[in-house]
Every structure is written in structure tokens, then in C-alpha cells.
Design an enzyme around this catalytic site. Structure first.
Site, short mmCIF file in Angstrom:
data_model
loop_
_atom_site.label_atom_id
_atom_site.label_comp_id
_atom_site.label_asym_id
_atom_site.label_seq_id
_atom_site.Cartn_x
_atom_site.Cartn_y
_atom_site.Cartn_z
N GLU A 281 6.54 25.44 -45.48
CA GLU A 281 6.71 26.58 -44.56
C GLU A 281 6.36 26.22 -43.11
O GLU A 281 7.09 26.57 -42.19
CB GLU A 281 5.91 27.78 -45.04
CG GLU A 281 6.40 28.36 -46.37
CD GLU A 281 7.90 28.69 -46.38
OE1 GLU A 281 8.51 28.82 -45.31
OE2 GLU A 281 8.46 28.80 -47.48
N GLY B 174 11.73 38.20 -46.69
CA GLY B 174 12.86 38.21 -45.77
C GLY B 174 14.07 37.55 -46.41
O GLY B 174 15.18 38.07 -46.38
N ALA B 175 13.85 36.38 -47.01
CA ALA B 175 14.93 35.66 -47.65
C ALA B 175 14.33 34.54 -48.49
O ALA B 175 13.14 34.25 -48.37
CB ALA B 175 15.88 35.06 -46.60
N ASN C 118 16.54 29.44 -52.46
CA ASN C 118 16.99 28.86 -53.72
C ASN C 118 18.09 27.83 -53.49
O ASN C 118 19.01 28.06 -52.73
CB ASN C 118 17.55 29.95 -54.63
CG ASN C 118 16.69 31.19 -54.60
OD1 ASN C 118 15.55 31.16 -55.01
ND2 ASN C 118 17.23 32.29 -54.08
N GLU D 60 10.05 32.52 -56.37
CA GLU D 60 8.87 32.02 -55.66
C GLU D 60 7.87 33.18 -55.51
O GLU D 60 8.28 34.27 -55.13
CB GLU D 60 9.23 31.49 -54.27
CG GLU D 60 8.05 30.83 -53.61
CD GLU D 60 8.36 30.22 -52.24
OE1 GLU D 60 9.50 30.33 -51.76
OE2 GLU D 60 7.42 29.67 -51.67
N GLU E 269 16.10 29.25 -43.85
CA GLU E 269 16.37 29.06 -45.28
C GLU E 269 17.26 27.83 -45.49
O GLU E 269 17.07 27.07 -46.43
CB GLU E 269 17.02 30.30 -45.90
CG GLU E 269 16.24 31.61 -45.70
CD GLU E 269 14.78 31.55 -46.11
OE1 GLU E 269 14.45 30.76 -47.02
OE2 GLU E 269 13.96 32.28 -45.51
ZN LIG Z 1 10.38 29.50 -45.75
#
Ligand SMILES: [Zn+2]
Length: 880
Positions: free
Chosen positions: A326, A267-268, A271, A127, A304
Site C-alpha cells: 500500500e 474504495g476498490a 484482484n 482482502e 489498483e
Molecule cells: Zn491499495
């Protein structure tokens, strides 16, 4: 390096893809000197695309093309056009299979986008547009395909081979190599693709879903981190249960994996089935992580995981819709954190970030709506506006609909759009359809940039017993947007009697016993509301719990603020009243003569907070923290940072000296007895104690020093050890500071996450982080330009948190930052573009500073081969 002039991409030029990919078969041959990627795509013409003779266009970046075949037949070089950033194949049939083989060099990939190596392991970050540097592909989120991935690598060096979905096959290969094949049954865009290959230890657990399915949970980390996984694993299980209970969302694959990676831009990353985390956002133990890190880890693991539905099962049509996934997911993780800890404290933390940093973004040259209308480089739009303001927008929908209808709306959204790539408008429509409410005016929150200003005037008519609020709203101009329309704002409020009792809010003379809190819906530029049956002039408690991301202007007197600080039943507003009072006191001292008096009632209010043990200690811990310099800058017209710093220091010194004995009492009383616990109460006590300690050391108190040294020595957790270190570092006890810093480094030098804390404690401290010392930190053997966490913990902390050292009158801080940005731009443009942000608001500062900041930006603009990432930010900052 891309050198061509970056293009602006517009939302209103969106076109459906000409071709769709139903299935992708990937085969990765991983070697030390590179990787060969075989991709076989099943492609068909998109029936929704009117242009039937369109050529097939695939995106690419830094790829070496080895071969292309169509339906099994190799294509001659004349049959396609390899343009570097595009592979164009004309004259393709309506349906076909395309095989592309590329060669890439992950070991030389310092941008950390696509496939790269970190600490000897292969990993990915796709991403937003990283997949195109793995293979040629229609790299856009509205092309959703089923992925099958075979990974081949040396067995000894890379025993663990992971990708999305479920493992379906594995075996041995010649030359001591092996392979594993993964299949993901859910169609997904390429940005959710992930691959990991490395020598990692596996931590196992299981989770039984609400329908009784057993899910394998796995964490993969380097052997030295094996003991730091428990908290993240427990957080994951809590998040999985919470999402079932609160949103009715069950996990869908048989396995869910988390991998920790040291070198990571974000940060993370969510997937599908294989979340990849920055080590600092997932690994924790009592001895190495602070309370704040634990809470951050719990929130990010949940965030996540929640994306599995809000982002993966239902994804974004294009990157203008980024907030679709988001904003909604940040809102969901904030609800989760509030449920796991103290809701008021969580709200205070979120609003502090919003008002300090997002409002600044909204008022600066990079201001953009929650759904932007254009961008040059999408990596620059992973912003606080998309994430935090986007979450506030969803929170307001929740507020307007109520919990039950909001849940109905979210159910409808997931049911209606499962497996689709959709828009923020589709989200709002689902909310409208489920609730019957008209949100057409509300949609302006997605379209208009800038923070609305709500101005409140009040009037009390003693004869009629009527209290009237006249409320005006306006949205300031932002780059490219003027003449904005009024927005739909949920405005929660209450009224208090002089005795501190909540009063009924009767909106007409006929109404009796109205509720004690109401949500007014502001929809016009000017509106008035009357409250009846009031025998005295009430004190208004406005925008309770921060019901909308707006600036409220009301002429609060210091008496009113002191009153609200101790009487408002809304915990958030109690805190907010204290902040407003402290801001008012500090602002009145900016540039004031030497002997100017500090408001004596502020001392009384803080004394009350320190000594009244019946108060919610978690709230008190937050209320004791003075507004940050960054927030004071944000509130000023032409910020003079040294003057702001001096005024804030003066108030801090005055409070600490006046309350010295109360601080000692609070420190001694607030000891959390027994085992280390992560309850809101225990966290609050540690926070209180560390604040008291910091204040005592601020005035160079000898007893405070004894407390700090003893706390440093005997701490059984990182929060207390770091709290003592931070207090020493920020004090004038220079010898003790140096000793503690040395001891800390010696003890933790083999733990990169703790070394990052060590860097940032110094870089963010005025006492320990002046420019020459920052230079020393950059030369330290533990510093590494290739590791984004290290860069953030030194350069980012200096420019973003050590304001008085950064804004030196000679401009040296600005030139330093410009140099580091130029240096980093060659290797990691994404991080360089984020690092430059403190310079972009040069207009906000007093001319002497602003002009030098501008000159530093111009210096960056003059660099040859500037990346599109940095180019966009510099261009917009200078042209605004
Ligand atoms: Zn996110």
C-alpha cells in the site's frame, strides 16, 4: 457472528505455513438461496517447515461443510475436525489432493466480505480475510497458488460470469444455466481472488503494451451506468502507459477488467485481472461528478492497476507487511497524479490529509508503526498510517537515493521477488543493494510509531557572515512504545534574502556558489548546520515540499510568514506559510473577547491573492482555503470545538466583509469559458469561483445570492452545480437553501452517487446538518443502512466534517454516533469500526467534551456480542 474474545496476533510469532497449495480448482454453483463451492487443492508439505507431522489446518468462517475427500476418497466425520473457524485434517501425506464442498449464503451476507450480493449481482471482497468465508483454505498471503475457476449460474439472470485470469472455456448447462471457466496463470494469495456474476453491460477498449501485445480492456457496469465509463477507461490507459514509462512495468494477462459495485466497504480492490470498484470511485460524467471525483477516480484506477506489480506479482508475506504494497502503491499513484495535473496542488492535498488525519492517528490510541507489531483484527489496520505515512516513507527513500537510483532499486525489487510474498525489509534491502546506501537507521520509520517533532532554532553571526541552524528531533511516546531513537530525516530547505532572492547554501567558508536548495540529513537528536558567506540575516524556508512527515517547530513571526507567502520559490511552502499565518491568527482569537481585532495584514495578504492574476491560480485556489476545523483541533492541546468554530467563523466573516468587492471581482473574472475541461487551469478557476461564492454567501450578500442562483441554474457540470448548492446550504438564506435542496434531489434522485453528494452536503453543514436534520436524512427513502456509501455520506460526514454540530456541549452528537455504531456492528462490523473513530480521541478534547465522548465509548463497550473489529478499537481507546 464471532463472539469469542478476539486474540492478539504478533509479528514476532510468524511461522512459515506447514503446507503449500500449488493449484486450486474452484467450481461455484450459484443459486438464489445460496451457493455451493467445490474446491480441489493440490497440497504439499512445505520443505521449509520443520514440523513434519503437523496437521493440515484450513481457515473458515460461517461455512456449512458438506464433504471432505482426500485423494478422491471421502473422509468420515472422525477423520477431520470441523471447528467452525478451522478445518483440521491430521495424518495427511506429504503430497495430496483435498476436495472440500461447502454451502454459503451470499444473499444474507451483509458484512460485504467474501461472496455477497449487491444490486442483484454476485461479487466478492477477499482482502484481507474474506476468502475463508467462501471455502476452507489456508487464508494467508504467503500461500500462493494457481487458480482455475468455473462459475455456473442461471443464464438469463447472470449472463456475465467473471473471475481472475483469462477465460478458457464456456458452455450451456441444463435448466437454462451456463458456465464460464477462468484460468489465472500467475500464482496468487487467496485475498486476490475475485468472482462477479450479474446482468451487466460491457464497455470495450484495447491497449497495446510497450512490447506490442494487445490487451483487451473491459468495464462491466449496470445498464443505467453505461455512459459513465469513459473517464475511468481513459484513466486506465494513461496509467498503463505511465507504469511502462516510469517504472518499466508491462501488463501481463491478455485481459484487464473493471467492475462497478454499489455496496462496497472499500474504495476498490486490485484482484488479479479483475478489479472491483465501489461505484463512486469509478463512474463519472460531467453532469454527475465533481472535479474532485474525477481526480479521485483517476488516482484510484491507477492505484489498483499499479498493484498488478506492487502487490500482486510481488505480494506481502503477512498482514504486518501491508504497507509493502500500500505505501509503495500510494506513492506511485501520487507520482502519477502529480504528472497528470499540478504537482504542487497534489502535494498540498496529500499533506493536508496527512497532517489533519494521519498525524491525529499517530497521536491517538490506535497509533501504530507503518509495519505494526501486533493486531487483533486486520481490517482495522487499513489506516492512514499504513497508506499515507507508508507512502511518505517510500517518498523519503526516493528523496535520499535520487530518481535514478530509486528506479534501479525498484527494478531490482521486482526482479528479485517476482512471484514471492515478501516483507518491507526486503523492499528496503533492494533499495540499499541497488544504491549502495545504508538505510539501517532509516528502517526505524517502519518500526516506530508517532510523528517526529523537529525543532529548529537559528542564529546569525553578523561578523562572520554565518547563519546557523540548531535542529533537534524527538519522537513522542505512543501506546506500547517509549524511549524512541532518532530517525533518518531528509530535511529540504532554502534561504531567502530580505529582497526575496534565493541565497547560495555554502556549508563551509571555502564553498562558493552552493546550491539554492539542499536536503540536510538529520540522523541525531541534535545537529547544527552552518551556512557561510551571508551578508544579512536570511529568512529560512524549511522542510520544502514537505520532504518528511514531521511536525516542524520554529518561531515564525507573522512578518516572516507574510514574506514567505509571497516570495518562497517553493509553491508548497508558500501555501504552508499562508496556512501557518491563518492558524496563528485563528488561534489567537480562540476564547478572545468579543471585540478582538483580526490581524489586518491577513486581509492584505488575501486581497493580494484574490487580485493578482499573475499568480498560479491553482495555487491561489488552495491558498484561499482557511485551515479546517479538524486541522485546528489537531493542533490544539485540549480542543474546545465550539470555541475553535467561533474563532474560525470570525476570521472568515472578517475576511469576506473586508474583501467583498474583491470576491465579486474574482468571481466574475474566474469564469472558465467554453467546453467543460479537466485541465489544472480550468479546475483552479472553478475552485476559485466556488470559494468566492461561498464567502459571499457566508456574509449573506445579495449579489452573491444572485450569482449562486444563476450558477445553479446554468451550470453545465456538477462541480459548479454542487458548488452553488453547497454555498446556499451553508448560508443563512434558509428559503433558497430548502428550494435548492429540493430541486437538486428531484433532478438526481435516480442516481445513487449524486444522492450521496446530496446527503453529505447537508450532513457536513452546520446550517443544514444539526442532529434533528441528520435523523431526517436517516429516515429518507434513499438512505440505506446496507450501503456503506450512504452510511459514510450521512453518519460519517456528520461526525467527521460537521465538527461544531457533532461536538455539542450536551453530548448528544456522541450518543448518536454510539447508537449508530452499535446498530451497524451487527450487520457490517468493518464499517462500524471505522465510523467510531471520531470518539476514540476523547483525550484530545477539553474535559467537558472528552468525558462525554468516553461515556459514549463505554456505552458501545457495553453492547452484547460486539464484533472483534469494534471491540479492538473501543478497548484500545479506553485503555490508553
Ligand atoms: Zn491499495
Amino acid at each position: 457472528m464471532r463472539t469469542s474474545q478476539p486474540q492478539t496476533i504478533y509479528l514476532n510469532e510468524y511461522k512459515v505455513p506447514a503446507y503449500l497449495v500449488d493449484h486450486v480448482d474452484l467450481r461455484f454453483e450459484l443459486f438464489e438461496n445460496g451457493a455451493r463451492v467445490h474446491s480441489t487443492m493440490t497440497v504439499r508439505r512445505n520443505p521449509e517447515c520443520v514440523q513434519s507431522k503437523a496437521p493440515l489446518e484450513l481457515d473458515g468462517d460461517s461455512l456449512k461443510l458438506e464433504s471432505v475427500s482426500l485423494d478422491g476418497l471421502p473422509l468420515d466425520a472422525e477423520a477431520y475436525d470441523d471447528q467452525g473457524d478451522k478445518l483440521v485434517v491430521p495424518n495427511v501425506p506429504a503430497q495430496f489432493e483435498l476436495n472440500v464442498v461447502t454451502w454459503i449464503e451470499p444473499q444474507n451476507n451483509t458484512r460485504l466480505e467474501g461472496l455477497y450480493k449487491s444490486s442483484g449481482m454476485f461479487c466478492t471482497q477477499c482482502e484481507a480475510e474474506g476468502f475463508r468465508s467462501i471455502t476452507y483454505y489456508p487464508d494467508r498471503p504467503d500461500v500462493m497458488a494457481m487458480f482455475r475457476t468455473r462459475i455456473e449460474a442461471d443464464k438469463a439472470a447472470y449472463p456475465i460470469l467473471l473471475s481472475n485470469g483469462n477465460p478458457v472455456e464456456q458452455g450451456e448447462l441444463a435448466g437454462d444455466r451456463h458456465f464460464v471457466t477462468w484460468e489465472d496463470p500467475f500464482p496468487k494469495p487467496a485475498y486476490l481472488f475475485a468472482l462477479v456474476a450479474g446482468d451487466l453491460v460491457e464497455k470495450k477498449d484495447t491497449f497495446t503494451t510497450c512490447s506490442g501485445r494487445a490487451i483487451d480492456l473491459r468495464m462491466y457496469v449496470e445498464p443505467r451506468n453505461a455512459e459513465k465509463c469513459d473517464f475511468a477507461m481513459d484513466s486506465l490507459k494513461r496509467a498503463m502507459r505511465w507504469d511502462e514509462e516510469v517504472y518499466g512495468r508491462e501488463y501481463d494477462l491478455d485481459i484487464f477488467m473493471i467492475v462497478a459495485v454499489d455496496d462496497f466497504n472499500m474504495g476498490a480492490m486490485e484482484n488479479k485481472g479483475l478489479n472491483i470498484f465501489n461505484s463512486s470511485c469509478v463512474l463519472a460524467s460531467q453532469n454527475t461528478a465533481t472535479d474532485a471525483s474525477f481526480q479521485r477516480i483517476e488516482a484510484i484506477v491507477a492505484h489498483e492497476y499499479f498493484h498488478n506489480w506492487s502487490g500482486n506479482r510481488v505480494t506481502c508475506r503477512d498482514w504486518f507487511q501491508l504497507s509493502l504494497k500500500e505505501g509503495f502503491t500510494v506513492f506511485r499513484d501520487a507520482q502519477f497524479s502529480a504528472d497528470m495535473g499540478s504537482p504542487t496542488v497534489k502535494r498540498i492535498e496529500d499533506v493536508t490529509l496527512l497532517r489533519t488525519a494521519q498525524f491525529a492517528e499517530d497521536a491517538g490510541p490506535m497509533a501504530h508503526p507503518v509495519r505494526p507489531a501486533s493486531y487483533m483484527e486486520i481490517s482495522n489496520f487499513y489506516t492512514l498510517t499504513i497508506y499515507e505515512k507508508g507512502a511518505e516513507v517510500v517518498r523519503m527513500i526516493n528523496h535520499l537515493l535520487g530518481d535514478d537510483l530509486f528506479r534501479k532499486g525498484s527494478d531490482l525489487y521486482f526482479e528479485r521477488h517476482d512471484g514471492q510474498a515478501v516483507t518491507t525489509d526486503d523492499f528496503v534491502r533492494a533499495m540499499e543493494d541497488a544504491s549502495g546506501r545504508d538505510l539501517s537507521q532509516f528502517r526505524l520509520w517502519y518500526e516506530q510509531a508517532g510523528t517526529p517533532v523537529v525543532t529548529v532554532a537559528d542564529h546569525y553571526d553578523e561578523d562572520r557572515g554565518v547563519y546557523r541552524l540548531d535542529i533537534c528531533q524527538s519522537v513522542p511516546d505512543t501506546p506500547g512504545q517509549t524511549g524512541k531513537k532518532p530517525q533518518h530525516i531528509p530535511f529540504a530547505l532554502g534561504l531567502l534574502s530580505r529582497a526575496g532572492e534565493p541565497l547560495p547554501l555554502n556549508l563551509s567558508a571555502a564553498e562558493q556558489d552552493g546550491p539554492q536548495e539542499r536536503v540536510l540529513e538529520l540522523t541525531e537528536s541534535e545537529q547544527s548546520f552552518e551556512f557561510h558567506g551571508l551578508s544579512e540575516r536570511p529568512v529560512p524556508s524549511l522542510l520544502r515540499n514537505f520532504s518528511a512527515p514531521v511536525r516542524v517547530q520554529y518561531p515564525w513571526s507573522r512578518d516572516q510568514l507574510l514574506f514567505l507567502m509571497s516570495h518562497d520559490p517553493d509553491g508548497f511552502n508558500r501555501w504552508d506559510a499562508g496556512q501557518r499565518l491563518a492558524v496563528d491568527v485563528i488561534q489567537s482569537l480562540i476564547g478572545a473577547p468579543e471585540g478582538a481585532e483580526v490581524e489586518p495584514r491577513l486581509v492584505g495578504a488575501y486581497r493580494n491573492l484574490l487580485s493578482d492574476v499573475s499568480l498560479d491560480q491553482a495555487l491561489v485556489a488552495k491558498m484561499l482555503l482557511l485551515p479546517s476545523e479538524a486541522y485546528l483541533v489537531e493542533l490544539s492541546e485540549q480542543a474546545d470545538v465550539p470555541a475553535i468554530y467561533a474563532a474560525r467563523q470570525k476570521v472568515l466573516t472578517h475576511l469576506a466583509e473586508s474583501l467583498r468587492d474583491d470576491l465579486v471581482g474574482c468571481y466574475q473574472r474566474s469564469r472558465a469559458e467554453g467546453e467543460y475541461q479537466l485541465t489544472p487551469q480550468a479546475i483552479a478557476l472553478r475552485s476559485l469561483r466556488n470559494t468566492a461564492l461561498a464567502w459571499l454567501l457566508h456574509i449573506k450578500d445579495e449579489q452573491g445570492l444572485a450569482f449562486a442562483l444563476e450558477q445553479y441554474r446554468s451550470a453545465d457540470n456538477m462541480t459548479d452545480r454542487l458548488g452553488a448548492l453547497r454555498a446556499l446550504v451553508n448560508s443563512d438564506f434558509a428559503d433558497e437553501r430548502e428550494q435548492a435542496l429540493r430541486a437538486f434531489y428531484e433532478q438526481y434522485s435516480d442516481d445513487p452517487q449524486v444522492v450521496e453528494l446530496w446527503f453529505s452536503v447537508q450532513a457536513s453543514s452546520y446550517q443544514a446538518g444539526q442532529l434533528p436534520q441528520i435523523q431526517t436524512l436517516l429516515d429518507h427513502p434513499a438512505f440505506d443502512w446496507k450501503n456503506p456509501n450512504k452510511v459514510r455520506s450521512v453518519v460519517g460526514a456528520f461526525a467527521g466534517q460537521n465538527l461544531a454540530a457533532f461536538h455539542k456541549a450536551d453530548g448528544s452528537g456522541y450518543q448518536f454516533l454510539a447508537d449508530q455504531v452499535c446498530r451497524l456492528d451487527d450487520s457490517n462490523p468493518q464499517i462500524a469500526a471505522r465510523l467510531i473513530s471520531p470518539l476514540t480521541r476523547w483525550k484530545k478534547f477539553a474535559p467537558h467534551y472528552g468525558q462525554q465522548m468516553k461515556a459514549a465509548l463505554e456505552c458501545v463497550r457495553g453492547k452484547s456480542e460486539l464484533s472483534p473489529d469494534v471491540y479492538e478499537v473501543v478497548l484500545k481507546s479506553l485503555s490508553d
